[in-house]
Design a protein around this motif. Structure first.
Motif, short mmCIF file in Angstrom:
data_model
loop_
_atom_site.label_atom_id
_atom_site.label_comp_id
_atom_site.label_asym_id
_atom_site.label_seq_id
_atom_site.Cartn_x
_atom_site.Cartn_y
_atom_site.Cartn_z
N GLU A 489 0.81 -1.21 0.00
CA GLU A 489 0.00 0.00 0.00
C GLU A 489 0.86 1.28 0.00
N ARG A 490 2.17 1.15 0.20
CA ARG A 490 3.03 2.33 0.18
C ARG A 490 3.28 2.85 -1.24
N LEU A 491 2.91 2.06 -2.23
CA LEU A 491 3.14 2.47 -3.62
C LEU A 491 1.82 2.64 -4.34
N SER A 492 1.66 3.82 -4.94
CA SER A 492 0.48 4.12 -5.76
C SER A 492 0.96 4.37 -7.20
N VAL A 493 0.32 3.68 -8.14
CA VAL A 493 0.74 3.76 -9.56
C VAL A 493 -0.40 4.34 -10.39
N LYS A 525 12.96 5.86 -0.37
CA LYS A 525 13.53 6.72 0.67
C LYS A 525 12.46 7.34 1.58
N LEU A 526 11.18 7.14 1.21
CA LEU A 526 10.08 7.73 1.99
C LEU A 526 9.44 6.66 2.86
N LYS A 527 9.31 6.94 4.12
CA LYS A 527 8.72 5.96 5.04
C LYS A 527 7.26 5.67 4.70
N LYS A 528 6.58 6.70 4.29
CA LYS A 528 5.17 6.51 3.96
C LYS A 528 4.97 6.10 2.51
N GLY A 529 6.09 5.97 1.75
CA GLY A 529 5.95 5.63 0.34
C GLY A 529 5.54 6.83 -0.48
#
Length: 615
Positions: A489-493, A525-529
């Motif tokens: 869920e941390r990645l949105s495409v 590099k982002l904790k929240k993605g």
């Protein structure tokens, strides 16, 4: 002006002109003796010597008239009249084309008999020339005309006119000289004493093997015309004034004399041009060689190959000089032939191979003279320069093609190197993702491995120079599918592309490094993605006049990222590879930009619409 003075002046000027013409003939023969065969050169030199002896004796006799009438003068007159008597024999020899036959032998026998009689008269009676010798030559010339007409009945009348006219003039002149009158009408005296001039013209007109006969004829006719003009001016104008001593001292008389002298000098070029036209058009019936050279130049300019130039030159020259046979041979080849009139024309190109055009079997027995040779040489030079130009152009095109092929090979090799630089890099990152999934979620590792297999098959099977945007997006979709398993869920495409653009031709793996760079240096590099957005659209550049191509395919890869991280990795392997391949594919027509604003990094590609754009 008295008749005696006129006759004296006419003969003195006539013999001086004869000396000049026969001297010119001898000089030209000696200088250009290599252009003719040895027998022809010897006959022409003998003709020049006979004419010089005759005119010198006549000139000396008139020049010293009343001062020296002794034995030496009689011997000189005997030699002069004997030389004149041999000229008809030379005419008969040339009419027989240099072959010995009974008519030729008879002609020389008559000349020898007249010579013996003349010297006999000089030694024993001191009354040279012998009147009987002149009668022998006169009636002998008439007999020779009759015999030549009978023996050469097969010749056309036009070819007989020259020697018939010359021999007939000589016969009448010799008959007049046999009378040995002291005073006579000066025109008759002129014809009688200058009968050698028609004889030498007949010899040269018949003997076309003498390559410079046409030049001699032109100069001789020009000299005769200018002499007649000067003599006419003197007889009709100046002689009537010159009898008055008071007028001779008048400055007006001197000015008039100088004016007429200047007029004759200025008018000589026009007279020579007239002589050239007379010889070329009337006597030799030549074409206009200047126009012919312009025509062949235009024809050869249209020829695109060396073979076309040679064939066009051969056909053109064959028609221009009425050659029955024309062939192209290699410069080093030798051709055995019994045709003495054949001409081998060298095509002097700068480099090998060099060629010759051989011309033979000229119509109506035509023989080439100096202007003919000059025309042929000029035409050959035009052909040689055209061949050189074609060879240079072909060499240049071959060099350009070779350089282009080498450049294409080098570019292809460099592109392959860049692509294989991407492949291991991409494969390494993909395997890292699978390795992570095996540890983090073994239950998802199997399906992810299938996606990776399909992804690698796509990457490794791409051997063409270009691929479609649709295939590239499919590969990226598989790649992001694998990354989705990792980031969840941390990645949105988001992928937004018009269907009409899916067939647009682009370099393979040109977008994937941008997506991979977004994942590695942005999302990871982002904790929240974060998000990755891929868009493609047509773009019309109406402002940037520096770029000739105005229609582009604009591809944007946007993602969440920290500015410092992006700036630190903007010159990494993946992005440098993209820049290098764009330059190799499109030169300066493609653009790549990377910028970060408000926590969003956008990588933008502008690919020009060229022949790779779909219809």
């Amino acid at each position: 002006m008295q008749t005696f003075e006129t006759s004296f002046l006419v003969n003195l000027v006539g013999f001086a002109i004869g000396l000049a013409l026969y001297g010119l003939l001898g000089y030209m023969i000696i200088r250009h003796r290599k252009t003719v065969s040895r027998p022809v050169a010897l006959r022409l030199i003998a003709t020049a010597l006979l004419g010089l002896i005759w005119n010198f004796s006549g000139f000396f006799f008139y020049f010293t008239a009343g001062h020296n009438q002794g034995f030496v003068i009689q011997l000189l007159l005997a030699a002069g009249y004997s030389s004149l008597g041999f000229l008809p024999s030379v005419v008969v020899l040339e009419a027989s084309q240099g072959r010995k036959n009974p008519v030729v032998l008879m002609a020389f026998a008559l000349s020898i008999l007249a010579t013996v009689l003349n010297f006999y008269a000089a030694f024993f009676t001191q009354t040279a020339p012998s009147p009987f010798a002149m009668l022998v030559l006169s009636f002998g010339a008439l007999t020779l005309i009759l015999l030549l007409v009978i023996t050469r009945y097969h010749e056309a009348l036009s070819s007989k006119i020259t020697w018939i006219s010359a021999l007939l003039i000589f016969a009448l002149s010799a008959f007049h000289l046999s009378a040995n009158e002291k005073e006579t009408n000066w025109p008759i005296e002129l014809i009688a004493h200058q009968s050698s001039l028609p004889l030498v013209l007949a010899i040269l007109i018949q003997n076309f093997r003498f390559a410079f006969a046409d030049l001699f004829l032109k100069r001789a006719i020009a000299l005769l015309l200018i002499s007649l003009l000067a003599f006419g001016i003197y007889v009709e104008v100046l002689s009537n004034i010159g009898g008055n001593p008071a007028l001779e001292q008048n400055p007006l008389f001197v000015s008039l004399l100088l004016a007429f002298w200047i007029i004759t000098a200025l008018i000589y070029p026009a007279i020579y041009k007239f002589a050239v036209v007379l010889v070329d058009k009337v006597v030799l019936k030549r074409e206009d060689y200047i126009s012919l050279l312009e025509e062949i130049g235009k024809r050869l300019d249209k020829a695109e190959t060396e073979s076309e130039v040679l064939q066009a030159t051969r056909e053109f020259l064959e028609k221009s000089v009425l050659a029955g046979k024309a062939e192209i041979i290699h410069s080093g080849d030798t051709v055995s032939s019994n045709d003495n009139d054949a001409v081998s024309l060298e095509i002097h190109t700068a480099e090998e191979p060099k060629w010759k055009i051989r011309l033979a079997d000229f119509e109506a027995g035509r023989r080439l003279l100096s202007d003919d040779y000059q025309f042929l040489q000029n035409a050959a030079s035009i052909a040689a320069r055209r061949i050189d130009a074609i060879r240079i152009l072909e060499e240049r095109m071959e060099r350009i093609t070779r350089e282009r092929e080498l450049a294409e090979l080098a570019a292809e090799a460099e592109l392959k190197a860049l692509r294989w630089q991407i492949n291991p890099h991409f494969l390494f990152n993909a395997l890292n993702t699978v390795g992570y999934l095996i540890q983090a979620g073994p239950e998802r590792a199997s399906s992810t491995l299938v996606k990776l297999t399909n992804l690698l098959r796509r990457v490794l099977s791409k051997q063409g120079e270009f691929t479609t945007l649709g295939d590239e997006i499919s590969l990226i979709t598989d790649y992001l599918g694998i990354e989705k398993e990792r980031f969840e869920e941390r990645l949105s495409v988001e992928i937004i592309i018009d269907r009409e653009l899916l067939k647009w031709q682009i370099p393979p793996l040109i977008i994937q490094p941008l997506v991979e760079n977004a994942m590695k240096h942005g999302i990871s590099k982002l904790k929240k993605g974060g998000f990755v957005s891929i868009t493609a659209e047509k773009y019309e550049d109406l402002l940037n006049k520096a770029i000739l191509q105005k229609t582009f395919l604009r591809i944007r890869v946007s993602n969440s990222a920290e500015r410092d991280e992006i700036q630190a990795n903007k010159d990494g392997v993946g992005l440098k590879n993209v820049r290098d391949r764009l330059k190799l594919y499109y030169g300066e027509n493609a653009k790549f930009t990377l910028q970060t604003e408000n926590g969003v990094t956008c990588a933008e590609l502008l690919l020009p619409a060229d022949e790779k754009e779909p219809d």
